[in-house]
Motif scaffolding. Structure first.
Motif, PDB file in Angstrom:
ATOM      1  N   ILE A 185     -35.103  20.457  29.739  1.00 47.65           N
ATOM      2  CA  ILE A 185     -35.536  19.850  28.482  1.00 47.65           C
ATOM      3  C   ILE A 185     -35.252  20.819  27.345  1.00 47.65           C
ATOM      4  O   ILE A 185     -35.778  21.935  27.311  1.00 47.65           O
ATOM      5  N   ALA A 186     -34.424  20.401  26.409  1.00 45.96           N
ATOM      6  CA  ALA A 186     -34.047  21.252  25.284  1.00 45.96           C
ATOM      7  C   ALA A 186     -35.075  21.136  24.163  1.00 45.96           C
ATOM      8  O   ALA A 186     -35.650  20.071  23.932  1.00 45.96           O
ATOM      9  N   GLY A 187     -35.299  22.244  23.473  1.00 47.90           N
ATOM     10  CA  GLY A 187     -36.156  22.227  22.288  1.00 47.90           C
ATOM     11  C   GLY A 187     -37.638  22.299  22.547  1.00 47.90           C
ATOM     12  O   GLY A 187     -38.433  22.311  21.599  1.00 47.90           O
ATOM     13  N   PHE A 188     -38.061  22.357  23.814  1.00 46.60           N
ATOM     14  CA  PHE A 188     -39.491  22.399  24.126  1.00 46.60           C
ATOM     15  C   PHE A 188     -39.948  23.854  24.066  1.00 46.60           C
ATOM     16  O   PHE A 188     -39.641  24.650  24.947  1.00 46.60           O
ATOM     17  N   GLN A 189     -40.693  24.196  23.035  1.00 40.99           N
ATOM     18  CA  GLN A 189     -41.060  25.580  22.782  1.00 40.99           C
ATOM     19  C   GLN A 189     -42.452  25.897  23.335  1.00 40.99           C
ATOM     20  O   GLN A 189     -43.309  25.025  23.447  1.00 40.99           O
ATOM     21  N   TYR A 190     -42.663  27.163  23.609  1.00 40.45           N
ATOM     22  CA  TYR A 190     -43.930  27.591  24.193  1.00 40.45           C
ATOM     23  C   TYR A 190     -45.110  27.291  23.273  1.00 40.45           C
ATOM     24  O   TYR A 190     -46.220  27.042  23.733  1.00 40.45           O
ATOM     25  N   ARG A 191     -44.892  27.328  21.970  1.00 38.28           N
ATOM     26  CA  ARG A 191     -45.992  27.100  21.031  1.00 38.28           C
ATOM     27  C   ARG A 191     -46.569  25.689  21.132  1.00 38.28           C
ATOM     28  O   ARG A 191     -47.668  25.437  20.635  1.00 38.28           O
ATOM     29  N   TYR A 192     -45.830  24.782  21.769  1.00 43.01           N
ATOM     30  CA  TYR A 192     -46.357  23.432  21.935  1.00 43.01           C
ATOM     31  C   TYR A 192     -47.554  23.404  22.886  1.00 43.01           C
ATOM     32  O   TYR A 192     -48.278  22.404  22.952  1.00 43.01           O
ATOM     33  N   LEU A 193     -47.748  24.490  23.641  1.00 42.47           N
ATOM     34  CA  LEU A 193     -48.902  24.574  24.529  1.00 42.47           C
ATOM     35  C   LEU A 193     -50.172  24.959  23.772  1.00 42.47           C
ATOM     36  O   LEU A 193     -51.285  24.730  24.253  1.00 42.47           O
ATOM     37  N   THR A 194     -50.023  25.563  22.592  1.00 45.38           N
ATOM     38  CA  THR A 194     -51.159  26.133  21.863  1.00 45.38           C
ATOM     39  C   THR A 194     -52.306  25.147  21.635  1.00 45.38           C
ATOM     40  O   THR A 194     -53.474  25.499  21.859  1.00 45.38           O
ATOM     41  N   PRO A 195     -52.052  23.903  21.199  1.00 51.40           N
ATOM     42  CA  PRO A 195     -53.176  23.006  20.902  1.00 51.40           C
ATOM     43  C   PRO A 195     -54.077  22.675  22.095  1.00 51.40           C
ATOM     44  O   PRO A 195     -55.229  22.293  21.902  1.00 51.40           O
ATOM     45  N   VAL A 196     -53.552  22.809  23.322  1.00 53.48           N
ATOM     46  CA  VAL A 196     -54.362  22.423  24.487  1.00 53.48           C
ATOM     47  C   VAL A 196     -54.990  23.619  25.193  1.00 53.48           C
ATOM     48  O   VAL A 196     -55.825  23.433  26.083  1.00 53.48           O
ATOM     49  N   ILE A 197     -54.608  24.836  24.811  1.00 50.34           N
ATOM     50  CA  ILE A 197     -55.083  26.013  25.535  1.00 50.34           C
ATOM     51  C   ILE A 197     -56.588  26.175  25.410  1.00 50.34           C
ATOM     52  O   ILE A 197     -57.309  26.336  26.413  1.00 50.34           O
ATOM     53  N   PHE A 198     -57.095  26.138  24.191  1.00 47.65           N
ATOM     54  CA  PHE A 198     -58.515  26.428  24.008  1.00 47.65           C
ATOM     55  C   PHE A 198     -59.427  25.297  24.512  1.00 47.65           C
ATOM     56  O   PHE A 198     -60.483  25.582  25.083  1.00 47.65           O
ATOM     57  N   PRO A 199     -59.048  24.016  24.347  1.00 51.49           N
ATOM     58  CA  PRO A 199     -59.834  22.975  25.027  1.00 51.49           C
ATOM     59  C   PRO A 199     -59.852  23.154  26.547  1.00 51.49           C
ATOM     60  O   PRO A 199     -60.876  22.935  27.198  1.00 51.49           O
ATOM     61  N   ALA A 200     -58.705  23.565  27.111  1.00 55.48           N
ATOM     62  CA  ALA A 200     -58.648  23.790  28.559  1.00 55.48           C
ATOM     63  C   ALA A 200     -59.545  24.946  28.964  1.00 55.48           C
ATOM     64  O   ALA A 200     -60.218  24.896  30.006  1.00 55.48           O
ATOM     65  N   MET A 201     -59.593  26.003  28.151  1.00 57.08           N
ATOM     66  CA  MET A 201     -60.470  27.137  28.437  1.00 57.08           C
ATOM     67  C   MET A 201     -61.929  26.704  28.471  1.00 57.08           C
ATOM     68  O   MET A 201     -62.723  27.183  29.268  1.00 57.08           O
ATOM     69  N   MET A 202     -62.279  25.778  27.582  1.00 58.11           N
ATOM     70  CA  MET A 202     -63.653  25.276  27.537  1.00 58.11           C
ATOM     71  C   MET A 202     -63.996  24.493  28.801  1.00 58.11           C
ATOM     72  O   MET A 202     -65.126  24.562  29.307  1.00 58.11           O
ATOM     73  N   LEU A 203     -63.004  23.763  29.326  1.00 60.34           N
ATOM     74  CA  LEU A 203     -63.252  22.896  30.475  1.00 60.34           C
ATOM     75  C   LEU A 203     -63.177  23.640  31.802  1.00 60.34           C
ATOM     76  O   LEU A 203     -63.744  23.187  32.791  1.00 60.34           O
ATOM     77  N   LEU A 204     -62.464  24.762  31.825  1.00 59.73           N
ATOM     78  CA  LEU A 204     -62.305  25.520  33.060  1.00 59.73           C
ATOM     79  C   LEU A 204     -63.437  26.526  33.222  1.00 59.73           C
ATOM     80  O   LEU A 204     -64.333  26.616  32.395  1.00 59.73           O
ATOM     81  N   GLY A 205     -63.375  27.299  34.282  1.00 57.32           N
ATOM     82  CA  GLY A 205     -64.437  28.282  34.526  1.00 57.32           C
ATOM     83  C   GLY A 205     -65.460  27.762  35.516  1.00 57.32           C
ATOM     84  O   GLY A 205     -65.321  26.673  36.086  1.00 57.32           O
ATOM     85  N   SER A 206     -66.498  28.535  35.715  1.00 55.58           N
ATOM     86  CA  SER A 206     -67.523  28.190  36.696  1.00 55.58           C
ATOM     87  C   SER A 206     -68.913  28.279  36.078  1.00 55.58           C
ATOM     88  O   SER A 206     -69.222  29.218  35.347  1.00 55.58           O
TER      89      SER A 206
END
Length: 243
Positions: A185-206
């Motif tokens: 997939i061309a043009g898919f940059q790593y920064r596109y992950l940024t919006p979901v990282i912190f919500p995922a951090m909230m949902l993960l863990g124990s």
């Protein structure tokens, strides 16, 4: 509160409308959180209306367009033909998608969304920030987080929505920016992950891990480490301009 929740998420998704699955997460709010049934239904309909607007904002230009795709992707880009390829070879595209996402989620590539300064290159110490994010994910749990941590259904649905919110922009770029039938997939940059990282951090863990550390020490420590990485990144980028 309802306006702030939906308004903030809607405005955030306007930057890239394919993030609209994030707006489906508020639908998991229990009815007991609302003053009455009418208020709950009004919230649901408002949420669905916002999602519909976002979907139409990128579906209509595609349907009404000529299928040429983004010219920056090259002469072999054709959105309509790419959609036909996906529908005709779903397993091939799934393999391409998962391979691409696998490389983006790899820890070695975390610098792409932590301290990447575009054309100025990457800053140092991304591994420190990544370790900090993992530590905070498991140790920064307040009472509200502990309550959410026991609602496994809501956690699963929310994480699924976040995953779809990454799959959709990847697919959009495959359709509009990538040569027909390409295995990457061309043009898919790593920064596109940024919006979901912190919500995922909230949902993960124990919920079993309890942090009894003094917050007056814990909070500044987290900010100091994050600030150090950010400052080092900016300094590294500025020095690079004159190297």
């Amino acid at each position: 509160d309802q306006f702030v929740i939906l308004g903030a998420l809607f405005m955030g998704c306007l930057a890239k409308q394919t993030y609209f699955p994030v707006l489906l997460i508020p639908l998991t709010l229990p009815r007991s959180k609302f003053a009455g049934g009418r208020e709950w239904k009004r919230f649901i309909w408002a949420d669905l209306a916002a999602v519909t607007v976002l979907i139409l904002s990128f579906i209509l230009p595609f349907v009404l367009g000529d299928g040429a795709g983004d010219a920056r992707g090259g002469d072999d880009v054709n959105a309509f033909e790419q959609v036909r390829f996906i529908l005709g070879h779903p397993l091939d595209y799934t393999r391409t998608l998962l391979q691409t996402l696998g490389s983006y989620f790899h820890p070695d590539n975390a610098k792409g969304f932590i301290n990447h300064l575009a054309y100025l290159g990457y800053g140092p110490h991304a591994s420190i920030y990544l370790a900090l994010m993992v530590a905070v994910t498991f140790t920064d749990k307040a009472e509200a987080d502990l309550v959410l941590g026991r609602k496994y259904g809501i956690q699963a649905v929310s994480l699924l929505m976040l995953f779809i919110a990454i799959v959709l922009p990847a697919t959009a770029l495959y359709v509009s920016y990538t040569a027909v039938g390409a295995v990457r997939i061309a043009g898919f940059q790593y920064r596109y992950l940024t919006p979901v990282i912190f919500p995922a951090m909230m949902l993960l863990g124990s919920t079993e891990i309890r942090n009894h550390m003094n917050r007056e020490i814990y909070n500044p420590l987290v900010f100091v480490i994050a600030g150090f990485v950010g400052f080092a990144t900016v300094l590294h980028g500025c020095i690079g301009l004159y190297g």
